[in-house]
Design a protein around this motif. Structure first.
Motif, PDB file in Angstrom:
ATOM      1  N   GLY A 212      11.917  11.844  -4.430  1.00  0.00           N
ATOM      2  CA  GLY A 212      13.257  12.220  -3.998  1.00  0.00           C
ATOM      3  C   GLY A 212      13.785  11.388  -2.855  1.00  0.00           C
ATOM      4  O   GLY A 212      14.819  11.711  -2.273  1.00  0.00           O
TER       5      GLY A 212
ATOM      6  N   THR B  29      21.914   7.934  -1.992  1.00  0.00           N
ATOM      7  CA  THR B  29      21.097   8.744  -2.897  1.00  0.00           C
ATOM      8  C   THR B  29      21.430  10.213  -2.730  1.00  0.00           C
ATOM      9  O   THR B  29      21.532  10.701  -1.592  1.00  0.00           O
ATOM     10  N   PRO B  30      21.582  10.957  -3.825  1.00  0.00           N
ATOM     11  CA  PRO B  30      21.867  12.395  -3.709  1.00  0.00           C
ATOM     12  C   PRO B  30      20.726  13.134  -3.011  1.00  0.00           C
ATOM     13  O   PRO B  30      19.554  12.770  -3.132  1.00  0.00           O
ATOM     14  N   GLY B  31      21.079  14.171  -2.267  1.00  0.00           N
ATOM     15  CA  GLY B  31      20.081  15.075  -1.713  1.00  0.00           C
ATOM     16  C   GLY B  31      19.311  14.556  -0.527  1.00  0.00           C
ATOM     17  O   GLY B  31      18.234  15.070  -0.213  1.00  0.00           O
ATOM     18  N   GLU B  32      19.820  13.545   0.175  1.00  0.00           N
ATOM     19  CA  GLU B  32      19.119  13.028   1.358  1.00  0.00           C
ATOM     20  C   GLU B  32      20.115  12.877   2.492  1.00  0.00           C
ATOM     21  O   GLU B  32      21.331  12.866   2.290  1.00  0.00           O
TER      22      GLU B  32
END
Length: 414
Positions: free
Chosen positions: A140, A182-185
């Motif tokens: 992730g 980047t998604p989710g960071e």
């Protein structure tokens, strides 16, 4: 043009320190630099092509130490052969702008290794091309969706680093923090432990390869420097502790200072995701302040654009250089960061990066005096790669010297 050439009369920046020769000359013989000096020291008639560079700047070809050819997930829709063919055309645009060496720090497609092989063996004409293959991130972590491979734990990191070297990597890239893409960071998030980064460093250094660390968050920067990386990429949230540690360990900073303004200003028209644009906005101010602080403290600065997409294309480096000057660097310091320093960072200083006897003749000639006005570097007059003219003003899109070597060569021994 013949393989014997004299560039005569211009301002010559050698790529080493602040070494500028006004009304200078550069001799080139069979793709290699001969003498470099002042015109007044020329004592004989030159047997070859003489190019009048009066009113122009002559310097080593630009080295972009941070870019991505195969960045977008859409690349996976292409076969690796088709992607490499697209990449070959793409990097030639950078060569025509004067970028004679490029370092690719993360790729979506394995085509990056095919393109590297084709360029290095002369089957395609383009910049000297150094590659990382896939960057290494935690599960992730930054770039997992478009340029990184995920791994957790020291052994898994070692395996990935060894795999990239097996495929032909010239450098190992680790993602030590979050970013905007980047998604989710979060850009302020540290990623990969110090021991995980150190595992990658040990594998790379054992193989004689440098390590570049994507690191925005200060904690990520500190971990990466402590772990032994060679360059910090971006360095958005540098503080005094990190700068002091970088100076102590002689770790260079590749700021890519233009990347977030370009995402914000050009990204919407280029199709960039809304979340990337929004996450980039708070990064602009601290990024420029971090670079100012690093420059003032004497951190080694190396040139890189983070170029990749339609709104940030390879070879379009004027914004980056302009912002570096605004952050406190002189034009000559910016030029050094993209020539001699960049060659040292990339491990190619024995070949290129400075204009001196015996080095390969990767040369950029621009109209105007770039040592006084960095904007002159965008006015390309002539580009030589290994002593061959690959672009001249007025040539248009193509140049006959871009013709590649044949893959199958005749066996003349029979």
């Amino acid at each position: 043009m013949s393989r014997r050439m004299l560039l005569k009369g211009g301002t010559v920046y050698t790529g080493r320190g602040d070494d500028v020769i006004y009304s200078g000359f550069v001799e080139i013989f069979d793709g290699v630099i001969g003498r470099v000096g002042a015109v007044r020291d020329l004592t004989s008639t030159f047997d070859g092509d003489v190019v009048d560079t009066t009113g122009k700047t002559v310097m080593p070809g630009i080295i972009d130490t941070h870019m991505h050819v195969f960045h977008e997930p859409q690349m996976l829709r292409l076969s690796e052969g088709a992607a490499a063919l697209w990449g070959a055309n793409y990097v030639q645009s950078a060569l025509r702008a004067g970028v004679t060496t490029m370092r690719d720090l993360g790729a979506q497609s394995g085509a990056v290794f095919g393109l590297r092989k084709a360029l290095s063996e002369g089957y395609v004409v383009g910049p000297r091309y150094l590659v990382a293959g896939k960057a290494i991130c935690m599960t992730g972590g930054h770039g997992w969706a478009n340029l990184s491979a995920e791994a957790d734990g020291e052994d898994a990191i070692r395996l990935l680093a060894r795999q990239q070297i097996k495929l032909g990597a010239d450098v190992i890239k680790v993602m030590a923090s979050g970013g905007a893409g980047t998604p989710g960071e979060l850009p302020t998030q540290a990623q990969l432990s110090m021991n995980e980064i150190r595992a990658a460093v040990e594998v790379a250094h054992d193989a004689g390869k440098p390590v570049a660390a994507h690191a925005l968050a200060n904690e990520g920067i500190m971990r990466a420097v402590e772990a032994g990386v060679d360059t910090i990429e971006h360095g958005v949230f540098l503080d005094d502790r990190a700068i002091e540690l970088m100076l102590k360990r002689d770790v260079a900073l590749c700021p890519t200072i233009s990347v977030y303004p370009r995402i914000i200003n050009r990204g919407p028209a280029g199709g960039e995701s809304a979340f990337v644009i929004e996450k980039s906005k708070p990064l602009v101010a601290p990024h420029i302040e971090s670079l100012r602080a690093a420059v003032a403290a004497g951190v080694r600065i190396v040139f890189g654009t983070d170029a990749t997409t339609l709104y940030n294309p390879v070879g379009d480096f004027s914004d980056e250089m302009d912002l570096m000057v605004k952050a406190g660097m002189s034009p000559v310091e910016v030029m050094r960061s993209a020539t001699g320093t960049a060659a040292e960072i990339c491990g190619v200083s024995h070949l290129v990066g400075v204009l001196e006897t015996g080095k390969l003749a990767d040369v950029l000639v621009v109209d105007g005096d770039a040592t006084r006005n960095i904007a002159a570097l965008s006015d390309t007059f002539l580009v030589l790669k290994d002593g061959r003219s690959v672009y001249g003003k007025g040539d248009g899109y193509r140049n006959a010297a871009l013709t590649a070597e044949p893959v199958l060569k005749a066996d003349l021994s029979r």
